[in-house]
Write a protein that holds these residues in place. Sequence first.
Motif, short mmCIF file in Angstrom:
data_model
loop_
_atom_site.label_atom_id
_atom_site.label_comp_id
_atom_site.label_asym_id
_atom_site.label_seq_id
_atom_site.Cartn_x
_atom_site.Cartn_y
_atom_site.Cartn_z
N HIS A 74 0.87 -1.19 0.00
CA HIS A 74 0.00 0.00 0.00
C HIS A 74 0.90 1.24 0.00
CE1 HIS A 74 -2.31 -3.30 1.87
NE2 HIS A 74 -3.31 -2.80 1.16
N LYS A 89 -8.08 5.76 0.93
CA LYS A 89 -7.47 5.61 2.25
C LYS A 89 -8.37 4.73 3.12
CE LYS A 89 -6.77 10.19 2.79
NZ LYS A 89 -6.20 11.45 3.34
N ASN A 141 -8.69 2.44 6.86
CA ASN A 141 -8.19 2.18 8.21
C ASN A 141 -9.24 1.41 8.99
OD1 ASN A 141 -7.93 3.32 11.31
ND2 ASN A 141 -5.95 2.96 10.35
N ASN A 153 -9.61 1.01 12.06
CA ASN A 153 -10.04 1.68 13.29
C ASN A 153 -10.81 2.98 13.02
OD1 ASN A 153 -8.83 -0.19 15.21
ND2 ASN A 153 -6.88 0.55 14.40
N GLN A 154 -11.28 3.12 11.79
CA GLN A 154 -12.14 4.24 11.39
C GLN A 154 -11.46 5.60 11.51
OE1 GLN A 154 -15.58 4.12 10.00
NE2 GLN A 154 -14.44 2.25 9.55
N ARG A 155 -10.14 5.62 11.33
CA ARG A 155 -9.48 6.91 11.17
C ARG A 155 -9.81 7.48 9.80
NH1 ARG A 155 -8.22 9.47 15.37
NH2 ARG A 155 -6.34 10.43 14.47
N TYR A 156 -10.17 6.61 8.87
CA TYR A 156 -10.75 7.00 7.60
C TYR A 156 -12.13 6.35 7.51
CZ TYR A 156 -5.82 7.94 6.56
OH TYR A 156 -4.53 8.39 6.62
N VAL A 210 -2.84 2.13 3.23
CA VAL A 210 -3.09 1.67 4.60
C VAL A 210 -1.79 1.90 5.36
CG1 VAL A 210 -3.69 -0.27 6.10
CG2 VAL A 210 -4.71 -0.10 3.82
N VAL A 211 -1.87 2.53 6.52
CA VAL A 211 -0.68 2.79 7.29
C VAL A 211 -0.08 1.48 7.80
CG1 VAL A 211 -1.79 3.02 9.57
CG2 VAL A 211 0.27 4.37 9.03
N SER A 250 1.06 -1.37 10.17
CA SER A 250 0.36 -1.83 11.37
C SER A 250 1.09 -1.49 12.66
CB SER A 250 0.14 -3.36 11.30
OG SER A 250 -0.66 -3.69 10.19
N CYS A 282 -2.04 6.34 12.80
CA CYS A 282 -2.66 6.82 11.58
C CYS A 282 -3.32 8.18 11.81
CB CYS A 282 -3.72 5.82 11.10
SG CYS A 282 -4.50 6.26 9.54
N SER A 296 -6.00 11.31 10.56
CA SER A 296 -7.42 11.24 10.22
C SER A 296 -7.80 12.44 9.38
CB SER A 296 -8.27 11.14 11.49
OG SER A 296 -9.61 10.79 11.18
#
Length: 432
Positions: free
Chosen positions: A325, A336, A338, A340-343, A368-369, A371, A375, A377
């Motif tokens: 990525h 983008k 994520n 964890n819903q940063r996006y 994707v950042v 792991s 990240c 937002s």
Amino acid sequence: MEHLIFNDELLTFLQSSPTPFHATSSMRRSLEAEGFTELSEEDDWVIEEGGKYFVTRNESSLIAFTTPQLNFSQTGWRMIGAHTDSPCLKLKPNAQVDRFGYHQLGVQVYGGVLLHTWLDRDLSIAGRITLKTKAGDIVSRLIDFKDPIAVVPNLAIHLNRQANEGFSVNPQEEMLPILCGADNEFDLHKLLTMQLQKQYPDLSVESVLDFELSLYDTQPPALVGLHKEYICSARLDNLLSCFVGLQALLSDPSAQPSLLICTDHEEIGSLSACGANGPFLDDVLRRLTPNPEQYVQGIQRSMMVSADNAHALHPNYASKHDANHAPAINKGAVIKVNANQRYATNSETASVYRDIAAQENYEVQCFVVRSDMGCGSTIGPITSGEIGVPTIDIGLPTFGMHSIRELAGSEDAYGLYKVLARFTQREKLMTR
């Protein structure tokens, strides 16, 4: 040729927009030139079919929309979102500092500034001043000195032998710009009054009451590289997206109700009256669809494209990316994602975007950042969480994000514009 004209206009927009206030003013001028009607939140609104409207809040955030149809509960909205602010240095209220024979300015760090990039740059001042006129009125005006009037000099390596081994910058002590020597008379309020009178000769200034002023780099944006493959400029994050979204809204008469929202304060969390985590968008949409049930129906038939710059794989720091990525500049916008819903991207919104991009033969990349890294937002999760609109987060690949000079691709912006213009024409988003 079209993309060259597009980039020329982009560079002009970047140069004329040193602060969120100026960016909003620049977009206002473009909208007015295209026949959009300005609305005031203090007035009653009369919205007509086939209309084009915009409204601002705090002079630093803007919503523009088209109404080819008025049955918003059935058509929904094609929304594009971006933000007008960028990391920078802002003047403190009592900004005048006199030290060791120099007149300097006390500054606050706004957002995640890459501080060392502000050293040894030709800086100017711009922003908003609120004043009292001799007639007793309190009004606000935008100012821009334009000329380089300040600098934050670096410390010579002879006095900091570890400079090339990595060093931190203390924003309280080491980021104060120098304006002039103490032998020269300097009074900040007098300076601001003189600038107001220079820019507004008919304005009768009694006194400057307060200000919101920022430093900015006077070096103009430019196309760089052996083949002019790159755009180098301040504030690409995120005026690049503001410009692309605006041009998409202005492209052709929209087949569907379309909306552009460009909000302030994203770089510090968006929680303000004019930020994405405030009520601005919800206030506007509820005035257009006051029936609560129809409002929800319209939101669920809508889609938001949240456009904010993405991290391109930097060839000198490849280990900072997930190898699968790793977006490249001039290879298309980036979806983008994520967990964890940063996006706010999900499989459905990504699929709609991929389908539209394919119709324009526009490449799609994915970010994707790593792991093992945190990240950032955007306004995407905030907007989606506030009003419930299905949202995708995208961005144009960028180097040096939050530097005083950022780097993006000279081909990417025009390609994204064409995709977003097609998005505003899209009748059906998903089949349920």
